[in-house]
Write an enzyme that holds these catalytic residues in place. Structure first.
Site, PDB file in Angstrom:
ATOM      1  CB  CYS A   1     -17.833  10.207 -51.709  1.00 28.66           C
ATOM      2  SG  CYS A   1     -16.409  10.994 -52.523  1.00 28.66           S
TER       3      CYS A   1
ATOM      4  CD  GLU B   1     -21.152 -22.712  24.358  1.00 28.72           C
ATOM      5  OE1 GLU B   1     -21.296 -21.492  24.153  1.00 28.72           O
ATOM      6  OE2 GLU B   1     -22.098 -23.493  24.493  1.00 28.72           O
TER       7      GLU B   1
ATOM      8  CG  ASP C   1     -28.234 -21.316  24.412  1.00 22.26           C
ATOM      9  OD1 ASP C   1     -27.469 -22.107  23.808  1.00 22.26           O
ATOM     10  OD2 ASP C   1     -27.834 -20.229  24.878  1.00 22.26           O
TER      11      ASP C   1
ATOM     12  CB  CYS D   1     -17.709  14.953 -51.643  1.00 27.02           C
ATOM     13  SG  CYS D   1     -16.894  14.300 -50.174  1.00 27.02           S
TER      14      CYS D   1
ATOM     15  CE1 TYR E   1     -25.104 -20.614  29.407  1.00 26.35           C
ATOM     16  CE2 TYR E   1     -27.417 -20.366  28.800  1.00 26.35           C
ATOM     17  CZ  TYR E   1     -26.073 -20.358  28.455  1.00 26.35           C
ATOM     18  OH  TYR E   1     -25.706 -20.090  27.169  1.00 26.35           O
TER      19      TYR E   1
ATOM     20  CB  CYS F   1     -13.539  15.010 -52.104  1.00 29.45           C
ATOM     21  SG  CYS F   1     -14.451  13.775 -53.073  1.00 29.45           S
TER      22      CYS F   1
END
Length: 923
Positions: free
Chosen positions: A809, A13, A125, A836, A340, A831
Site C-alpha cells: 500500500c 563435359e 540433354d 493491509c 550416349y 504494515c
C-alpha cells in the site's frame, strides 16, 4: 576459304570426352595436336587446327567436370538454425562456382579472352544444356562478345563428331531454364523438410544407424515418392491375409503325350460349392472335346534400348544395380563402344545407318554369324525396328558404336553390359519369333477345362537374344466331339499369396510410369534410399523399407498429406517439360510449385505430432532434452542486437524456454521465458505495438500449480516487452525448469539463477524489477522495495532503519520482534494499516541485498510471502508457512502459531506445498 584462322574455345563435359573429341577432329586437321596443362591439373588443354564449313579454325579444347556451378542459399540461411525452415521458400538463392572448381573457371576465363568463338560439347540433354549456360556465364564474363555455338552428338565416333562440328547450332535456353527450376524447387523443398524432420526427430528417439551424431533425416521430392512405392508394396504384403481356395485339375495321357487341362472357373473359395462340382465331375467323368483352335502366334523383339530399359534388363538379367549399370555404361560410352547412355528415345530416326551398325559386328565370334544372316537378303531375317513411342529429340536409342571382343581393362560387368547392348540392337532389327499355338477346350459334366500347346516354327530374334525364352509343350491331337475318360481328376486346395516385394526393375517401372525423376536421375534416387537407411535391398534385388523409412511414410500418411505419393512430383516433372518446350516460364513454375509445397510444409509442421506418434511405434524415446510441445526453431522476431538473424523459440538442454538469436554463438541475444510454461507455440498473430517487427505472438500454456490461481493457464503473449502478464509471471515464477536439481516441484523454491560467465551474457541481462541492465530480477537489490516509494537507507552495521515503506500500500511499516518458540527474537516489518497484511522478515531484506536471501530464509524455517504491485500476489497475504518439516510449527504474519496439517498425507509437521509425497507424485 578464309585466310585468317578463327580462334575457337571448345568445352566438353568431362576430360575424357575432351580428349576423344580432340583426337578425332585433329586427325582431319592434318597439323597434329598439342597438349598443355590448364589451371586445373585434371582438365588439360588440347590445341589443333580444323576446318568448319570452309573456315580455318585454331581449336582450343578443354573441359569441365560436370556442373561448374552450385545453387545454394545466401550465407545467412545456410546454417540449420539460422532461420525458420519455412523461410527457405522465399530465402534468396545464388548460383556460384565452388572452391574446388575455381581453377577450371580461371582456365575458361583465360582462354575465352583470347578466342572469338565458343563451342560447347556438352551432353545433349537438359542437364548438359544447363551446364552449357554455366560455361557461357563464366566465359562471357571474361569476354562479352563471344560467338556461341552448340555441338550435338550422341557417340564418340568419327562420323558423329565430324557431323556435329560441321552442323553447329545455338544453345537452348529453355532446356537450361527447366533444370534451373528443378534445382531451385528441389533445394527449397529438400532443405525445409530435411531440417524440419531432422531437428524434430533426431534427438527425440534412439535411432541407431551407426552414425547417430551426424544423422540427417533427409527429404527429397523424388526420393520420398520412390520410398513410397517400396512402403506401399510392403504394406500390401503385411495386410494380406491368406485365404484357402479349391480348384479342379484334370489331365489326359495318350500315346502322343500328356495334356494338363486347367479349370476355366479358376478356383472357388467356398469348399462346399467346390466339392459339389467335383463330385458331379467324378460321377460323370466322360470328357467331350468342344473346341480346337490352331493359330499362328508371334513373339516380337523388344523396342530399341533406352536408359530405363537398360537399367531394368541389367537388373533382371545380371542383377546389377541401376547405379552400377549407369557407371559401367558411362565408361563404355566415354571409351567409344556404345552411344550416349542417358536417353529417353526408343525409336531410330530414318537417317540412322542401321545396316552399318550391324556390319560392325560381323566379325564377332559369338554373334557375328547372326549379324551376317541379318545382312543376307535371302535369309529374310531383317526387319526395321519398332517404334517405342518416346523421343527426347536429343539422342538416339542406346546402340553399339564400336566392335570389340573384350578389352584388357574391362571387368566382367563391362563385357556383360556391352553384350546386352549389342544383342538388344541385333534383336530389335530382326523378325519376330513364330509359333503354332493350339488351344483345346473340353466339357466334363457341364464344367469347361482348357489346355494350350505351342510349337516353335521360327526362332528368328530368339537366336541372338538369349535373355528371352518362349517355351511351350506339344499337345496330343484332339478333334471336336472326341470323348475320353481323364487320366486324373482331382480337387486340390491352395492359399492366396501376397505380391512379392518390389524388385529394382519393378521399382524403375513404377518411377517411369509415375514420372518420378528422369532417365538420368532415377538410379540416384534409389541409391539415396539405400545410403540413408530408408530401405534395404536383398540378394534378389528386392526392396524392403527399414523401420525409419516406414515410420516417416506412416507419419506423413497419418497427416492426410500424400507427400509420399507420386502425384505432386509428377506434376512438377510435367511442369519442367513445359518449361523446356516453352509453354510455361520458369518463374510461373517456381511460383506455383513453391506455393503448393510451402502450404504442405506448414500443414506438416502443424501436424508434427502424427510424425512423432509414428516414430514411437518403431523407436524408443531418448532421454535427451527435447522441445516437447514447443515448435522449436519457429521465428518470433528479428534480432535487434545483431540485426542480421531472426530470434526463434528454443528450449535449452536443461528445459528452460527462451527466444534466442539464430546466429548463436556469434550473437547471444536472448529473452528468457517463465519456468512455469508447459507448452509454447509461435502463432501467426503479430503484435501491433512492438518494434522492430514483425513480432509474432506465442501461445503459452502454464502449469496450474506453479502460477497464482487468478492467472489463466492459457495465454497469448508477446515477448517484445508490451506484455504485462508475461512480465509478472516471469517475476513470480522465475525462469528455467521447475524441477531443477535441488528444487523439487511444490517445495516453494524458485530455481537459483545460473551464473553468467560470458561477458556477452552479462551485457545482455536486463532486470524486470528495476528496469536496469547488468543484473537479473533474482539478483536485484531492490526487489523487495517498492520502486515508486523512497527507499530506506542502510545503517553502518548493514541493517535497515525502522522507516521501511510497505510494498503493498506504500504506507510506513513498523518493526516488531517475534516472540514465538521458533522465531523468538527474530525481527520483522509489518504494515501499520489495519487493512493491509504486508509483513517481511528483516533478515530476508538483508539476505536479498547480499544475494543469500533465499537460502537463509529457508534455513530459518520461514518463507517470505508478499503481494505483487498489481495485487496478483505470490501468497495473497495468506500468512507464513515453514519450508522446514523438522518438527516445527507454523506462524502467521505476526509470528503467532497456527494449527493445521497436510491434506495429502495428514502429517501436521508440514503443509501440502512441501509434502514429500507430492514431490514423488510430481516427479
Amino acid at each position: 576459304m578464309s585466310g585468317r584462322a578463327i580462334r575457337v574455345l571448345n568445352v566438353a563435359e568431362k576430360p575424357s570426352v575432351a580428349k576423344s573429341v580432340a583426337e578425332i577432329l585433329s586427325r582431319r586437321g592434318g597439323g597434329g595436336m598439342r597438349v598443355r596443362d590448364g589451371r586445373s591439373r585434371y582438365n588439360r588443354v588440347f590445341e589443333f587446327e580444323y576446318m568448319v564449313r570452309n573456315q580455318r579454325c585454331f581449336m582450343v579444347m578443354t573441359s569441365v567436370t560436370g556442373h561448374l556451378m552450385e545453387l545454394d542459399f545466401d550465407e545467412r540461411y545456410k546454417k540449420w538454425h539460422s532461420c525458420d525452415p519455412a523461410a527457405l521458400y522465399q530465402a534468396p538463392v545464388r548460383k556460384f562456382v565452388p572452391q574446388d572448381k575455381l581453377d577450371i573457371r580461371r582456365t575458361l576465363e583465360e582462354e575465352a579472352r583470347k578466342c572469338e568463338w565458343l563451342v560447347l560439347w556438352l551432353d545433349c540433354d537438359r542437364e548438359g544444356e544447363n551446364i552449357a549456360y554455366e560455361v557461357i556465364e563464366v566465359c562471357t564474363g571474361a569476354k562479352s562478345n563471344l560467338n556461341i555455338y552448340r555441338a550435338h552428338f550422341s557417340a564418340l565416333i568419327e562420323r558423329e563428331i565430324h557431323e556435329a562440328a560441321q552442323n553447329l547450332v545455338r544453345p537452348n535456353k529453355l532446356f537450361a531454364d527447366a533444370v534451373d527450376a528443378r534445382q531451385e524447387i528441389d533445394l527449397r523443398i529438400g532443405a525445409s523438410f530435411t531440417r524440419f524432420q531432422t531437428m524434430l526427430l533426431k534427438d527425440a528417439f534412439i535411432i541407431d544407424l551407426g552414425e547417430e551424431r551426424n544423422l540427417v533425416l533427409s527429404y527429397g521430392p523424388c526420393q520420398f515418392p520412390t520410398l513410397g512405392f517400396i512402403v506401399e508394396r510392403y504394406w500390401e504384403i503385411q495386410a494380406h491375409e491368406p485365404e484357402e481356395f479349391w480348384t479342379v485339375n484334370c489331365s489326359h495321357t495318350s500315346e502322343e503325350g500328356t495334356a494338363s487341362l486347367t479349370w476355366l472357373r479358376g478356383h472357388l473359395f467356398d469348399y462346399a460349392s467346390a466339392i459339389v462340382i467335383y463330385e458331379m465331375c467324378t460321377e460323370e467323368p466322360t470328357a467331350t472335346v468342344i473346341n480346337v483352335k490352331n493359330h499362328e502366334k508371334f513373339k516380337y523383339p523388344p523396342h530399341p534400348l533406352n536408359t530405363i530399359e537398360l537399367q531394368k534388363r541389367a537388373s533382371r538379367y545380371y542383377r546389377m544395380s541401376s547405379e552400377h549399370t549407369m557407371k559401367v555404361a558411362e565408361e563404355l560410352y566415354q571409351a567409344g563402344f556404345i552411344s550416349y547412355p542417358r536417353t529417353e528415345t526408343d525409336n531410330f530416326s530414318p537417317n540412322t545407318d542401321l545396316a552399318g551398325i550391324v556390319r560392325d559386328q560381323v566379325e564377332h565370334p559369338v554373334w557375328g554369324p547372326y549379324a551376317q544372316r541379318l545382312l543376307d537378303p535371302d535369309a529374310r531375317l531383317w526387319r526395321n525396328p519398332s517404334n517405342g513411342g518416346h523421343d527426347d529429340k536429343a539422342h538416339p536409342p542406346i546402340h553399339p558404336t564400336k566392335f570389340s571382343t573384350g578389352q584388357s581393362n574391362w571387368t566382367q560387368d563391362h563385357a556383360k553390359l556391352y553384350e546386352l547392348v549389342v544383342r538388344h540392337f541385333l534383336a530389335c532389327v530382326s523378325q519376330p519369333a513364330v509359333g503354332a499355338e493350339t488351344t483345346v477346350e473340353i466339357d466334363i459334366a457341364g464344367e469347361q477345362f482348357q489346355a494350350n500347346g505351342r510349337a516353335i516354327i521360327a526362332k528368328n530374334y530368339l537366336d541372338v537374344y538369349r535373355f528371352d525364352s518362349w517355351g511351350g509343350s506339344l499337345l496330343p491331337t484332339y478333334t471336336v466331339g472326341q470323348q475320353f475318360i481323364p487320366t486324373s481328376l482331382t480337387l486340390d486346395s491352395g492359399v492366396t499369396r501376397p505380391p512379392p516385394l518390389l524388385s529394382e526393375a519393378d521399382l524403375l517401372s513404377c518411377m517411369d510410369k509415375a514420372g518420378i525423376g528422369t532417365d538420368a536421375t532415377m538410379h540416384d534416387h534409389i541409391k539415396k534410399l539405400l545410403d540413408r537407411c530408408y530401405a534395404t535391398k536383398d540378394a534378389n534385388t528386392r526392396f524392403s523399407p527399414t523401420n525409419l523409412g516406414e515410420a516417416l511414410v506412416m507419419g506423413y500418411d497419418d497427416m492426410g498429406y500424400e507427400l509420399w505419393k507420386p502425384y505432386l512430383r509428377s506434376m512438377m516433372e510435367a511442369d519442367m517439360r513445359a518449361v523446356s518446350m516453352g509453354t510455361k516460364t520458369k518463374s510461373q513454375v517456381l511460383e506455383i510449385c513453391l506455393q503448393q509445397m510451402k502450404a504442405c510444409f506448414l500443414d506438416a509442421r502443424t501436424n508434427k505430432a502424427k510424425l512423432l506418434d509414428a516414430m514411437q511405434l518403431f523407436f524408443q524415446r531418448s532421454n535427451r532434452p527435447q522441445g516437447g510441445d514447443v515448435n522449436q526453431g519457429a521465428v518470433v522476431r528479428p534480432c535487434g542486437a545483431c540485426c542480421e538473424s531472426d530470434m526463434a523459440l528454443k528450449r535449452t538442454p536443461n528445459g528452460s524456454l527462451m527466444v534466442g538469436c539464430m546466429s548463436y554463438p556469434l550473437c547471444r541475444n536472448v529473452v528468457w521465458l517463465p519456468g512455469s510454461i508447459s507448452e509454447a507455440s509461435v502463432t501467426n498473430n503479430i503484435c501491433p505495438t512492438c518494434t522492430p517487427g514483425p513480432v509474432f505472438m506465442i501461445q503459452f500454456k502454464f502449469r496450474r500449480l506453479e502460477i497464482p490461481p487468478n492467472y489463466d493457464v492459457d495465454h497469448l503473449g508477446c515477448i517484445g516487452g508490451c506484455d504485462t502478464i508475461l512480465r509478472e509471471l516471469t517475476e513470480m515464477c522465475g525462469r528455467g525448469p521447475r524441477n531443477s536439481a535441488g528444487t523439487g516441484r511444490g517445495q516453494g523454491g524458485r530455481e537459483t539463477p545460473r551464473s553468467t560467465t560470458s561477458g556477452t551474457h552479462s551485457r545482455l541481462l536486463f532486470c524486470t524489477n528495476c528496469n536496469q541492465p547488468g543484473h537479473s530480477f533474482d539478483d536485484c537489490p531492490s526487489q523487495f522495495v517498492n520502486p515508486r516509494m523512497p527507499q530506506s537507507t542502510h545503517s553502518n552495521n548493514g541493517r535497515y532503519s525502522d522507516q521501511l515503506p510497505c510494498r503493498q500500500c506504500g504506507g510506513p511499516c513498523v518493526q516488531r520482534t517475534a516472540n514465538t518458540e521458533n522465531n523468538r527474537g527474530r525481527k520483522f516489518y509489518k504494515c501499520q494499516s489495519e487493512n493491509c497484511g504486508f509483513f517481511i522478515w528483516e533478515d530476508s531484506i538483508l539476505d536479498n541485498v547480499t544475494g543469500q536471501g533465499v537460502g537463509r530464509a529457508r534455513g530459518r524455517g520461514a518463507r517470505t510471502v508478499t503481494a505483487s504491485r498489481s495485487g496478483r500476489g505470490r501468497g495473497r497475504a495468506r500468512g507464513q508457512r515453514s519450508a522446514n518439516s523438522d518438527g516445527v510449527t507454523f506462524a502467521t504474519a505476526t509470528g503467532e502459531p497456527v494449527s493445521g496439517r497436510c491434506f495429502i498425507c495428514g502429517d501436521p509437521s508440514h503443509f501440502a506445498n512441501t509434502c514429500p509425497e507430492r514431490v514423488r507424485v510430481d516427479a
